[in-house]
Design a protein around this motif. Structure first.
Motif, PDB file in Angstrom:
ATOM      1  N   VAL A  32       0.831  -1.203   0.000  1.00 50.23           N
ATOM      2  CA  VAL A  32       0.000   0.000   0.000  1.00 50.23           C
ATOM      3  C   VAL A  32       0.868   1.258   0.000  1.00 50.23           C
ATOM      4  O   VAL A  32       0.530   2.249  -0.644  1.00 50.23           O
ATOM      5  CB  VAL A  32      -0.998  -0.013   1.178  1.00 50.23           C
ATOM      6  N   LYS A  33       2.024   1.197   0.647  1.00 49.93           N
ATOM      7  CA  LYS A  33       2.924   2.360   0.645  1.00 49.93           C
ATOM      8  C   LYS A  33       3.552   2.607  -0.724  1.00 49.93           C
ATOM      9  O   LYS A  33       4.070   3.695  -0.973  1.00 49.93           O
ATOM     10  CB  LYS A  33       4.018   2.193   1.707  1.00 49.93           C
ATOM     11  N   THR A  34       3.494   1.626  -1.647  1.00 50.74           N
ATOM     12  CA  THR A  34       4.037   1.830  -3.006  1.00 50.74           C
ATOM     13  C   THR A  34       3.044   2.550  -3.919  1.00 50.74           C
ATOM     14  O   THR A  34       3.414   2.968  -5.010  1.00 50.74           O
ATOM     15  CB  THR A  34       4.431   0.496  -3.686  1.00 50.74           C
ATOM     16  N   ILE A  35       1.798   2.691  -3.487  1.00 49.75           N
ATOM     17  CA  ILE A  35       0.796   3.369  -4.307  1.00 49.75           C
ATOM     18  C   ILE A  35       1.178   4.840  -4.403  1.00 49.75           C
ATOM     19  O   ILE A  35       1.386   5.501  -3.390  1.00 49.75           O
ATOM     20  CB  ILE A  35      -0.618   3.201  -3.693  1.00 49.75           C
ATOM     21  N   PRO A  36       1.280   5.363  -5.610  1.00 53.09           N
ATOM     22  CA  PRO A  36       1.693   6.768  -5.763  1.00 53.09           C
ATOM     23  C   PRO A  36       0.637   7.744  -5.230  1.00 53.09           C
ATOM     24  O   PRO A  36      -0.536   7.395  -5.096  1.00 53.09           O
ATOM     25  CB  PRO A  36       1.886   6.932  -7.271  1.00 53.09           C
ATOM     26  N   ASP A  37       1.072   8.942  -4.931  1.00 56.43           N
ATOM     27  CA  ASP A  37       0.182   9.986  -4.431  1.00 56.43           C
ATOM     28  C   ASP A  37      -0.626  10.576  -5.577  1.00 56.43           C
ATOM     29  O   ASP A  37      -0.415  11.712  -6.000  1.00 56.43           O
ATOM     30  CB  ASP A  37       0.983  11.080  -3.714  1.00 56.43           C
ATOM     31  N   GLN A  38      -1.540   9.767  -6.090  1.00 55.12           N
ATOM     32  CA  GLN A  38      -2.413  10.188  -7.181  1.00 55.12           C
ATOM     33  C   GLN A  38      -3.862  10.091  -6.714  1.00 55.12           C
ATOM     34  O   GLN A  38      -4.684   9.402  -7.303  1.00 55.12           O
ATOM     35  CB  GLN A  38      -2.174   9.314  -8.413  1.00 55.12           C
ATOM     36  N   TRP A  39      -4.140  10.775  -5.615  1.00 53.61           N
ATOM     37  CA  TRP A  39      -5.457  10.763  -5.008  1.00 53.61           C
ATOM     38  C   TRP A  39      -6.161  12.088  -5.218  1.00 53.61           C
ATOM     39  O   TRP A  39      -5.536  13.139  -5.264  1.00 53.61           O
ATOM     40  CB  TRP A  39      -5.335  10.485  -3.507  1.00 53.61           C
ATOM     41  N   VAL A  40      -7.466  12.032  -5.326  1.00 54.80           N
ATOM     42  CA  VAL A  40      -8.311  13.219  -5.329  1.00 54.80           C
ATOM     43  C   VAL A  40      -8.876  13.287  -3.913  1.00 54.80           C
ATOM     44  O   VAL A  40      -9.460  12.313  -3.433  1.00 54.80           O
ATOM     45  CB  VAL A  40      -9.455  13.090  -6.365  1.00 54.80           C
ATOM     46  N   PRO A  41      -8.685  14.406  -3.205  1.00 55.53           N
ATOM     47  CA  PRO A  41      -9.144  14.471  -1.813  1.00 55.53           C
ATOM     48  C   PRO A  41     -10.666  14.423  -1.686  1.00 55.53           C
ATOM     49  O   PRO A  41     -11.397  14.779  -2.615  1.00 55.53           O
ATOM     50  CB  PRO A  41      -8.604  15.813  -1.315  1.00 55.53           C
ATOM     51  N   ALA A  42     -11.110  13.993  -0.515  1.00 51.95           N
ATOM     52  CA  ALA A  42     -12.544  14.006  -0.200  1.00 51.95           C
ATOM     53  C   ALA A  42     -13.013  15.454  -0.129  1.00 51.95           C
ATOM     54  O   ALA A  42     -12.206  16.373   0.062  1.00 51.95           O
ATOM     55  CB  ALA A  42     -12.793  13.302   1.127  1.00 51.95           C
ATOM     56  N   GLN A  43     -14.316  15.634  -0.292  1.00 48.85           N
ATOM     57  CA  GLN A  43     -14.894  16.981  -0.197  1.00 48.85           C
ATOM     58  C   GLN A  43     -16.160  16.970   0.641  1.00 48.85           C
ATOM     59  O   GLN A  43     -16.936  16.014   0.605  1.00 48.85           O
ATOM     60  CB  GLN A  43     -15.262  17.537  -1.576  1.00 48.85           C
ATOM     61  N   VAL A  44     -16.334  18.066   1.369  1.00 41.46           N
ATOM     62  CA  VAL A  44     -17.585  18.362   2.069  1.00 41.46           C
ATOM     63  C   VAL A  44     -17.885  19.826   1.803  1.00 41.46           C
ATOM     64  O   VAL A  44     -17.024  20.687   2.018  1.00 41.46           O
ATOM     65  CB  VAL A  44     -17.474  18.102   3.593  1.00 41.46           C
ATOM     66  N   GLY A  45     -19.079  20.105   1.292  1.00 39.84           N
ATOM     67  CA  GLY A  45     -19.471  21.481   1.022  1.00 39.84           C
ATOM     68  C   GLY A  45     -18.561  22.207   0.055  1.00 39.84           C
ATOM     69  O   GLY A  45     -18.324  23.401   0.198  1.00 39.84           O
ATOM     70  N   GLY A  46     -18.002  21.479  -0.918  1.00 43.93           N
ATOM     71  CA  GLY A  46     -17.118  22.091  -1.908  1.00 43.93           C
ATOM     72  C   GLY A  46     -15.689  22.319  -1.432  1.00 43.93           C
ATOM     73  O   GLY A  46     -14.854  22.809  -2.180  1.00 43.93           O
ATOM     74  N   GLN A  47     -15.398  21.949  -0.190  1.00 44.23           N
ATOM     75  CA  GLN A  47     -14.052  22.120   0.383  1.00 44.23           C
ATOM     76  C   GLN A  47     -13.324  20.776   0.437  1.00 44.23           C
ATOM     77  O   GLN A  47     -13.908  19.780   0.872  1.00 44.23           O
ATOM     78  CB  GLN A  47     -14.146  22.671   1.814  1.00 44.23           C
ATOM     79  N   ASP A  48     -12.073  20.757   0.005  1.00 48.60           N
ATOM     80  CA  ASP A  48     -11.255  19.559   0.158  1.00 48.60           C
ATOM     81  C   ASP A  48     -10.975  19.350   1.636  1.00 48.60           C
ATOM     82  O   ASP A  48     -10.696  20.310   2.366  1.00 48.60           O
ATOM     83  CB  ASP A  48      -9.924  19.711  -0.593  1.00 48.60           C
ATOM     84  N   ILE A  49     -11.060  18.088   2.076  1.00 45.12           N
ATOM     85  CA  ILE A  49     -10.827  17.754   3.480  1.00 45.12           C
ATOM     86  C   ILE A  49      -9.913  16.548   3.583  1.00 45.12           C
ATOM     87  O   ILE A  49      -9.739  15.806   2.623  1.00 45.12           O
ATOM     88  CB  ILE A  49     -12.149  17.453   4.224  1.00 45.12           C
ATOM     89  N   VAL A  50      -9.334  16.349   4.766  1.00 45.69           N
ATOM     90  CA  VAL A  50      -8.530  15.164   5.045  1.00 45.69           C
ATOM     91  C   VAL A  50      -9.494  14.049   5.463  1.00 45.69           C
ATOM     92  O   VAL A  50     -10.360  14.253   6.313  1.00 45.69           O
ATOM     93  CB  VAL A  50      -7.519  15.434   6.184  1.00 45.69           C
TER      94      VAL A  50
END
Length: 169
Positions: free
Chosen positions: A137-155
């Motif tokens: 799982v640590k080999t997966i590249p950082d090619q993520w789209v972040p989650a959103q709530v109310g149009g804001q990117d969140i962790v």
């Protein structure tokens, strides 16, 4: 133009450019578009929601709450692209010798920039499988789209389950 079973889009000197479509298979075995991602603008254009949209989200540093999100964290390319990495498990010899089989769940945070951090084993089976799942799982590249709530990117926390199954003889 490059088209495979799981993706379609334009290449410029082996680099994805413009809007790419990524495909998946529904429970009814239908091939559908699961994502459209603009690689030039680095922006998600479309995604097909599937499953529960409840995730652990970070409200403030170190303060987490399970809640509904408008958009979950997504790997660019969908599950088919993610499988490119998760299928690279190497069955630990110790687990083979002891006939250990089962599922290991790895959790990690996807930050507002689409980077994965804080990888940890949430549910393990031992015999070296937990460490191998974590390594993969640590080999997966950082090619993520972040989650959103109310149009804001969140962790948000993402959970990935990998299966260890011995071949039947």
């Amino acid at each position: 133009m490059r088209t495979t079973k799981w993706e379609s889009g334009m290449l410029d000197k082996r680099t994805k450019v413009g809007v790419w479509e990524y495909y998946g298979i529904t429970a009814s075995k239908e091939m559908v578009v699961v994502q459209r991602y603009d690689h030039t603008a680095k922006q998600l254009v479309f995604y097909r929601p599937s499953g529960d949209l409840t995730f652990n989200t970070e409200l403030a540093p170190g303060q987490w709450k399970r809640r509904m999100v408008d958009r979950p964290p997504l790997f660019i390319g969908g599950d088919a692209a993610l499988a490119t990495y998760t299928t690279q498990l190497q069955y630990p010899q110790q687990a083979q010798d002891r006939n250990v089989q089962g599922q290991v769940t790895i959790g990690f945070s996807v930050d507002t920039e689409g980077k994965a951090t804080n990888h940890r084993v949430l549910r393990g089976i031992g015999a070296g499988c937990d460490q191998e799942a974590l390594r993969v799982v640590k080999t997966i590249p950082d090619q993520w789209v972040p989650a959103q709530v109310g149009g804001q990117d969140i962790v948000a926390e993402y959970e990935l389950t990998l299966t260890f199954r011995l071949a039947q003889q």
